[in-house]
Design a protein around this motif. Structure first.
Motif, PDB file in Angstrom:
ATOM      1  N   SER A  60      33.041  12.756  -9.999  1.00  0.00           N
ATOM      2  CA  SER A  60      32.672  11.347 -10.001  1.00  0.00           C
ATOM      3  C   SER A  60      31.847  11.012  -8.768  1.00  0.00           C
ATOM      4  CB  SER A  60      33.922  10.454 -10.066  1.00  0.00           C
ATOM      5  OG  SER A  60      34.805  10.764  -9.002  1.00  0.00           O
ATOM      6  N   ASP A  79      37.704  16.401  -8.262  1.00  0.00           N
ATOM      7  CA  ASP A  79      39.139  16.111  -8.270  1.00  0.00           C
ATOM      8  C   ASP A  79      39.755  16.623  -9.559  1.00  0.00           C
ATOM      9  OD1 ASP A  79      41.562  15.052  -7.448  1.00  0.00           O
ATOM     10  OD2 ASP A  79      41.034  12.956  -7.862  1.00  0.00           O
ATOM     11  N   LEU A 122      40.660  10.811  -2.697  1.00  0.00           N
ATOM     12  CA  LEU A 122      40.343   9.710  -3.599  1.00  0.00           C
ATOM     13  C   LEU A 122      40.058   8.433  -2.823  1.00  0.00           C
ATOM     14  CD1 LEU A 122      40.106   8.495  -6.428  1.00  0.00           C
ATOM     15  CD2 LEU A 122      42.589   8.106  -6.366  1.00  0.00           C
ATOM     16  N   GLN A 169      40.365   5.572 -12.151  1.00  0.00           N
ATOM     17  CA  GLN A 169      39.402   4.871 -11.297  1.00  0.00           C
ATOM     18  C   GLN A 169      38.032   4.793 -11.974  1.00  0.00           C
ATOM     19  OE1 GLN A 169      40.869   3.532  -8.726  1.00  0.00           O
ATOM     20  NE2 GLN A 169      42.738   4.716  -9.069  1.00  0.00           N
ATOM     21  N   SER A 204      41.689  10.550 -10.543  1.00  0.00           N
ATOM     22  CA  SER A 204      40.336   9.988 -10.584  1.00  0.00           C
ATOM     23  C   SER A 204      39.973   9.309 -11.898  1.00  0.00           C
ATOM     24  CB  SER A 204      39.303  11.087 -10.297  1.00  0.00           C
ATOM     25  OG  SER A 204      39.239  11.373  -8.926  1.00  0.00           O
TER      26      SER A 204
END
Length: 335
Positions: free
Chosen positions: A137, A212, A199, A220, A217
């Motif tokens: 991400s 991750d 994170l 999120q 994650s």
């Protein structure tokens, strides 16, 4: 349709809450099948609450029900999981001590630790249980929304981005390292002491890209606090079907495959009847509807196989990670 946002705590707590109530009765065992004669210990080389622990407790409850013998979980965390693995290697090879393994102590450790006290040939792979993707991400401020966009940016701006992971030598770190090796690109790695701090840095924008495990994650990314770029398994996650795989991004990534997997090992000299019976019970457990449901909620897929198939898988995983580690020039000591 509103996207369902899941938290790691809810997922793992829900899975861990399963009991042995729905498990196959002891009468399903055939005559002459190996059975334990004393308490069975499942060594979890990780702290309580994580996926390794959850799968260990699910299996312990199942085995206790079908075998009619106490099955207890003992958490032996530390040194990347190698403390727990070493304990199983030293145990009597009679089927009563079981290791709930994962990539750390059962693939990565063999190449990265100079002073490892055990070797892969000292453990008997029985079967994998589940596989969970890793996820990549980016902070929304980067404007990056896909791996092709990340590749294009890095080609135009070498070394302009930082990326974080849960720590040097962990699966997310080696996932990022392999991505950079295959693409020939550069980013500055920032290792953290665990997934939580990594994170938080990703959410704060202290790092621009985060490699991750799927949790924590994915929630999120579902909430828009991070931009999900891809998952790292060959197949997309059923929890995020619109999130592409790493393989879809570029030809040089066509064979990319990294996951967090959780499987079962015994000391190498364990009699074959005990190995086969444990393998059979893993399959039975994974075929239960309640287990399938909870595994799916974790973002995982079941991955049972024969001892021979799991041995080949472990050998391939060890070789893959060894190549990444060697190219990175990583060496560590068990502490």
């Amino acid at each position: 349709m509103k996207t369902r946002v899941l938290s790691r705590r809810n997922v793992l707590t829900g899975a861990a809450a399963l009991t042995a109530a729905a498990i196959v009765p002891r009468s399903s065992l055939g005559a002459g099948v190996w059975r334990p004669t004393e308490t069975v210990k499942l060594i979890v080389p990780a702290a309580a609450g994580g996926a390794t622990d959850v799968m260990g407790r699910l299996l312990a409850a199942h085995l206790q029900s079908v075998w009619g013998q106490s099955a207890i979980v003992e958490n032996r965390s530390g040194a990347g999981g190698t403390i727990g693995a070493a304990e199983v290697v030293r145990a009597k090879a009679d089927g009563h001590t079981i290791l709930v393994g994962n990539p750390g102590p059962n693939a990565i450790a063999y190449r990265i630790y100079r002073n490892l006290t055990y070797k892969p040939e000292q453990l008997q792979p029985v079967s994998n249980m589940i596989r969970i993707p890793n996820i990549v991400s980016a902070h929304p401020s980067t404007g990056l929304k896909s791996i092709p966009e990340l590749i294009a940016f890095l080609k135009a701006n070498p070394d302009k981005l930082t990326w974080g992971s849960s720590g040097t030598g962990q699966s997310p770190h080696l996932t990022g390292a392999w991505f950079l090796q295959l693409t020939g690109l550069k980013m500055t790695h920032v290792p953290f002491r665990g997934a939580g701090p990594a994170l938080q840095a990703g959410l704060a924008g202290d790092i621009q890209v985060l490699f991750d495990n799927l949790y924590p994650s994915l929630p999120q990314a579902q909430e828009g606090k991070l931009n999900g770029l891809c998952v790292t398994t060959p197949e997309r996650s059923h929890l995020a079907p619109n999130l592409p795989t790493m393989r879809e991004a570029a030809p040089e990534l066509a064979n990319f495959d990294v996951s967090s997997w959780f499987g079962i090992f015994l000391p190498k000299a364990t009699p074959r009847p005990a190995v086969d019976e444990l393998n059979r019970q893993i399959k039975t457990m994974l075929e239960r509807d309640d287990v399938k449901k909870n595994v799916a909620t974790m973002g995982a897929r079941t991955d049972w196989g024969t001892p021979e198939q799991y041995s080949a898988f472990i050998e391939a995983e060890t070789k893959k990670f060894a190549g990444i580690i060697e190219k990175e020039g990583l060496e560590m000591d068990v502490k």
